[in-house]
Design an enzyme around this catalytic site. Sequence first.
Site, PDB file in Angstrom:
ATOM      1  N   GLY A 250      28.335   5.895   6.494  1.00 45.49           N
ATOM      2  CA  GLY A 250      29.222   6.644   6.335  1.00 45.49           C
ATOM      3  C   GLY A 250      29.962   7.920   6.521  1.00 45.49           C
ATOM      4  CG  PHE A 251      33.291  11.767   4.883  1.00 43.16           C
ATOM      5  CD1 PHE A 251      33.996  11.730   6.056  1.00 43.16           C
ATOM      6  CD2 PHE A 251      32.469  12.453   3.870  1.00 43.16           C
ATOM      7  CE1 PHE A 251      34.056  13.229   5.698  1.00 43.16           C
ATOM      8  CE2 PHE A 251      33.652  13.228   3.249  1.00 43.16           C
ATOM      9  CZ  PHE A 251      34.222  13.596   4.823  1.00 43.16           C
TER      10      PHE A 251
ATOM     11  N   GLY B 175      30.478   1.644   5.246  1.00 45.46           N
ATOM     12  CA  GLY B 175      29.660   2.126   6.488  1.00 45.46           C
ATOM     13  C   GLY B 175      30.556   1.402   7.943  1.00 45.46           C
TER      14      GLY B 175
ATOM     15  CB  VAL C 170      18.169   1.965   0.621  1.00 43.64           C
ATOM     16  CG1 VAL C 170      18.680   2.506   1.846  1.00 43.64           C
ATOM     17  CG2 VAL C 170      19.132   1.962  -0.214  1.00 43.64           C
TER      18      VAL C 170
ATOM     19  CB  SER D  18      25.840   5.802  -3.126  1.00 43.15           C
ATOM     20  OG  SER D  18      26.735   5.147  -4.819  1.00 43.15           O
TER      21      SER D  18
ATOM     22  CG  ASN E 153      12.925   0.405  -2.721  1.00 41.21           C
ATOM     23  OD1 ASN E 153      12.425  -0.066  -3.925  1.00 41.21           O
ATOM     24  ND2 ASN E 153      14.055  -1.048  -3.060  1.00 41.21           N
TER      25      ASN E 153
ATOM     26  CB  ALA F 105      24.055  12.146  -1.746  1.00 40.39           C
TER      27      ALA F 105
ATOM     28  CE1 TYR G 203      29.668   7.268  -6.361  1.00 39.61           C
ATOM     29  CE2 TYR G 203      30.459   8.658  -7.600  1.00 39.61           C
ATOM     30  CZ  TYR G 203      29.551   8.443  -6.779  1.00 39.61           C
ATOM     31  OH  TYR G 203      29.323   9.969  -5.562  1.00 39.61           O
TER      32      TYR G 203
END
Length: 329
Positions: A12-13, A38, A59, A77, A101, A116, A147
Amino acid sequence: MKKTVLITGAAGFLGSHLCDKFMAEGYRVVGMDNLITGDLKNIEHLFEKEDFEFSHHDVTKFVHVPGQVDYILHFASPASPIDYLKIPIQTLKVGSLGTHNLLGLAKEKNARILIASTSEVYGDPLVHPQSEEYYGNVNTIGPRGVYDEAKRFQESITMAYHRFHGLETRIARIFNTYGPRMRLNDGRVIPAFIGQALRGEDLTVFGDGQQTRSFCYVDDQVDGLYKLLLSDYSLPVNIGNPDEITILEFAEEIIKLTETNQKVIFKELPKDDPLQRQPNIEKAKEILGWQPKVSRSEGMKTTFQYFKSLSKEELFKSEHKDFSKHNRS
């Protein structure tokens, strides 16, 4: 021996920039991603490196990494409204099951883990600027709740592992971050504005444009995250740039930056869209000795050049990822 760091959401970013940072600092990096949002092109330059390994894995399923793992950074995420509104269940699962996990893996490996979190835990804040002591104003059953609540649960279970198991944990509350490798059509304000300008479209502002955001350049963000991981502080820390601007003012900056003559058009404000976003970063200054260095004008020039370098095919294609298979359970 080199220390090993596991970075989830590696393609991802932010995850890809973290991979670059830890490789540059001399770590062995294991990047993990299920590639729902991603893109391997963000890390393909690392595939030839001896100390980089990629694992294509979700994950929310059992996570196994052979050998010693010293640090874990959990960045898996969806992070844009377009994504987590399309895959709400997967968003909740990666924040809950995925975090569980990875905390279990950290316990098994005796590793330190940084999760994060996000400024979205503050919801539509009634306190301004937002400090870590503010508990937030969040609609648990609204469209953004999948979220917001995933991240709030993530913080809770992380602190439970810290207090009950004595696990070394770190929590970063990340505010709006931007820079190269953002997805052009992911719905976030910077790629949306730049994409519209480059395509010759009018810039879309939601509401009256007086809502505010505070944008942090990715290099500053990664530096703050790195310092937080290596610190001795276990409670949440805001990592962001307190330089606040209204969305309407920002749209005008984009028009000037791109040297286009687009107009600004207004649309209805989405439900629960925060009206103010500005981090109080006193903790980061005091505990980490960190504060942003890159000005918005400097960072936006680099970001614009990145988007400008994209092919016409990338510039004009719409976001069309197939999320259906990830949203059934």
